[in-house]
Each structure stands twice: as C-alpha cells, then as structure tokens.
Design a protein around this motif. Structure first.
Motif, short mmCIF file in Angstrom:
data_model
loop_
_atom_site.label_atom_id
_atom_site.label_comp_id
_atom_site.label_asym_id
_atom_site.label_seq_id
_atom_site.Cartn_x
_atom_site.Cartn_y
_atom_site.Cartn_z
N ASP A 13 -64.81 20.00 -18.35
CA ASP A 13 -66.03 19.29 -18.70
C ASP A 13 -66.09 17.95 -17.97
N PRO A 14 -67.30 17.44 -17.71
CA PRO A 14 -67.42 16.17 -16.99
C PRO A 14 -66.75 15.01 -17.72
N SER A 15 -66.12 14.15 -16.98
CA SER A 15 -65.53 12.94 -17.56
C SER A 15 -66.61 12.11 -18.23
N PRO A 16 -66.29 11.48 -19.37
CA PRO A 16 -67.26 10.59 -20.00
C PRO A 16 -67.44 9.27 -19.25
N TYR A 17 -66.61 9.07 -18.24
CA TYR A 17 -66.68 7.83 -17.45
C TYR A 17 -67.40 8.10 -16.14
N ARG A 18 -68.33 7.22 -15.78
CA ARG A 18 -69.12 7.39 -14.57
C ARG A 18 -68.82 6.26 -13.58
N HIS A 19 -69.00 6.59 -12.30
CA HIS A 19 -68.83 5.60 -11.22
C HIS A 19 -67.47 4.88 -11.31
N ILE A 20 -66.45 5.69 -11.48
CA ILE A 20 -65.10 5.17 -11.62
C ILE A 20 -64.70 4.32 -10.42
N GLU A 21 -65.19 4.71 -9.25
CA GLU A 21 -64.82 3.97 -8.03
C GLU A 21 -65.32 2.53 -8.04
N GLY A 193 -61.63 17.31 -14.40
CA GLY A 193 -60.80 18.44 -13.97
C GLY A 193 -59.39 18.10 -13.55
N SER A 194 -58.99 16.81 -13.59
CA SER A 194 -57.64 16.43 -13.15
C SER A 194 -56.65 16.63 -14.29
N GLY A 200 -51.53 17.45 -18.75
CA GLY A 200 -50.12 17.43 -18.38
C GLY A 200 -49.27 16.64 -19.36
N THR A 201 -49.80 15.51 -19.83
CA THR A 201 -49.08 14.71 -20.82
C THR A 201 -48.86 15.50 -22.10
N ALA A 202 -49.89 16.22 -22.53
CA ALA A 202 -49.77 17.05 -23.73
C ALA A 202 -48.73 18.15 -23.55
N GLN A 203 -48.70 18.74 -22.39
CA GLN A 203 -47.71 19.79 -22.12
C GLN A 203 -46.30 19.21 -22.16
N LYS A 204 -46.12 18.03 -21.57
CA LYS A 204 -44.79 17.40 -21.57
C LYS A 204 -44.34 17.09 -23.00
N LEU A 205 -45.23 16.52 -23.81
CA LEU A 205 -44.88 16.23 -25.19
C LEU A 205 -44.51 17.51 -25.95
N THR A 206 -45.27 18.57 -25.72
CA THR A 206 -45.03 19.83 -26.41
C THR A 206 -43.71 20.45 -25.97
N LEU A 207 -43.44 20.42 -24.68
CA LEU A 207 -42.16 20.94 -24.18
C LEU A 207 -40.98 20.16 -24.74
N ASN A 208 -41.12 18.84 -24.81
CA ASN A 208 -40.07 18.01 -25.44
C ASN A 208 -39.79 18.49 -26.86
N MET A 209 -40.85 18.73 -27.61
CA MET A 209 -40.71 19.13 -29.00
C MET A 209 -40.06 20.50 -29.12
N ILE A 210 -40.46 21.42 -28.26
CA ILE A 210 -39.91 22.78 -28.32
C ILE A 210 -38.41 22.77 -28.01
#
Length: 274
Positions: A13-21, A193-194, A200-210
């Motif tokens: 889904d589109p980022s809620p932040y616009r014109h990040i640059e 989409g990044s 990735g942070t959520a995956q790392k936290l979950t892997l730590n827990m497992i």
C-alpha cells in the motif's frame, strides 16, 4: 502454486508520507522511528500464533527433529542471521537450526536475480538436508507470495512435514499453506513497498522470539544466563568467567577462568566446581 491475485498486499500500500525527498533529515528520521514504533505492537498481537509454532517446534526438536527457515532476499538473510547465532549462543550443534536462502550463500551479500521466482528450487534445497517428518520448516516472506517459499511449503505439506510461516500480509498464499502461520500486520512502509524496513524488523523480532524460546525449552538457558554458549572469543570467555564467579562465589578471576577453560563450558564448570 496457489494464486496470489485474490488478496490485498498491505505491505505494498502507498506510504502515508508524501514527497519524502523534500523532508529535512531530522523529519525523515523522526518519521521512520514513528513507523518503527508500530512494529512491537504488531508482533504482540501475533504472540498466540507464535506460541503455537514454538510449541510444535519444541516438541519436534525434543523428538530428534530440526528447525528449518526458508526465505528469499531480506527474509532469507534474516533467517541466516538467526540460525547462525544459535550454536554460539546456546551451544547447540551446527545443523540443528538451518537457514536456506533463495540463490544460495551468494544471495546473503548480493541480490540473485529471479531466484525467488523459482517454484522448484526451494524443495530441492530442502531435500539436500534429507528433510523428514521429524523436522519443522518455517517459510518467511513479507509479501506471503514468494514462489520459492510458498512452493517449498506446499511440497512439505505433501510429504507430511510440519510447516510454519512468518508473513506481513493477512490472507496470503503462504499463510494458507502453512500449518502454523504467523501474520504480523505492520502496514504500509515508510517508502512504499520497502519491506526491508518495518516488515523486516517484525520478522527479526519474531525470529528472536522463536529461536530463543525454543532454546529455553530445550534447557539451553539457566536462570537468565547463556550457560551453554561457545567460548569462541575473548568477550564470551570473559562473560563465561563472570558467570562462573557468580555461581560458584569465586572472587579470583583467574581461578574461575582456569576452571572454565578446563571444562570448556559454563555449565560443566559450574557443575564440576560445586
């Protein structure tokens, strides 16, 4: 492989932040941090799912099975990090926790074009380890649609091998394929989409827990200490010495170090030193 067109990828889904640059550096950092703060709460909501997967992994490993992670890109790299840290941290043998990444070891440091789209290679890679019904395979994919991962889990199911998954999109083919799915809904990324970011942070936290919880259940931790860690460098030796000193009430650092190095592990040094 199951179609992925009938569900919405919230990670895209589109980022809620616009014109990040155009944002000042301070504003970019504040907004990234603001998004990151949402991740722990999303993981918390998935704890019941994580518990179910940890329970089955523990049961399988106590019966002689292994834990496999399989992923592509960022997900695969995070899997490699978690698996590779289990032996030095908990003193378990190499090959008890195994990470497989699409494209092989080269993909750990660089992108391997189209590797994640191969619908046959995931299962072939698992077969190299003579995978069987005692093992558990956890597929990791933020999108929940990665062909390499989804098709591997589909083959596992056909061969009565228990599967789990970590994904960030509810209703994905990966979730529907896994016996014990974990879905951590982190929402749109700061940069659209990044998924190397919040997903990735959520995956790392979950892997730590497992992995940490499984190792505790396997008796690799005592009190709050890594008594089975491998003494592979001076930092770990020093940590081990201080644990031995505390547990055996030894005030002499060199005496505790000699005892530790003689027995080769904190656990043995403490047991034999009593």
């Amino acid at each position: 492989m199951e179609s992925s067109v009938d569900f919405r990828k919230i990670t895209e889904d589109p980022s809620p932040y616009r014109h990040i640059e155009r944002m000042p550096i301070n504003e970019i950092l504040i907004n990234i941090n603001k998004e990151d703060q949402k991740v722990a709460g999303a993981v918390e909501k998935a704890i019941p799912q994580i518990e179910r997967l940890v329970t089955v992994i523990t049961d399988k490993m106590l019966s002689g099975g292994r834990l496999f992670y399989i992923g592509a890109g960022t997900s695969g790299r995070l899997a490699v990090v978690d698996a590779s840290e289990c032996p030095p941290t908990f003193g378990v043998p190499e090959g008890l926790v195994i990470a497989i990444i699409a494209g092989g070891s080269q993909a750990i440091t660089q992108a391997i074009e189209n590797a994640e789209d191969d619908t046959d290679q995931g299962w072939l890679d698992l077969q190299k380890y003579h995978i069987n019904e005692k093992d558990v395979v956890v597929g990791i994919a933020a999108s929940g649609t990665t062909p390499y991962v989804v098709s591997a889990l589909e083959q596992c199911r056909k061969h009565q091998i228990t599967t789990g998954c970590i994904t960030n999109n509810p209703g994905s083919p990966l979730e529907r394929t896994a016996d014990f799915p974990i879905v951590v809904e982190t929402g749109p990324e700061f940069i659209t989409g990044s998924t190397r970011m919040k997903s990735g942070t959520a995956q790392k936290l979950t892997l730590n827990m497992i992995s940490t919880t499984v190792m505790i259940q396997l008796g690799r931790v005592e009190d709050n200490q890594m008594v089975n860690m491998l003494l592979t460098n001076e930092k770990l030796v020093d940590r081990g010495v201080r644990i031995v000193m505390e547990r055996l009430s030894i005030k002499d650092y060199e005496k505790a170090k000699a005892l530790l190095l003689h027995w080769g592990s904190v656990k043995k040094a403490v047991e034999e030193g009593k």
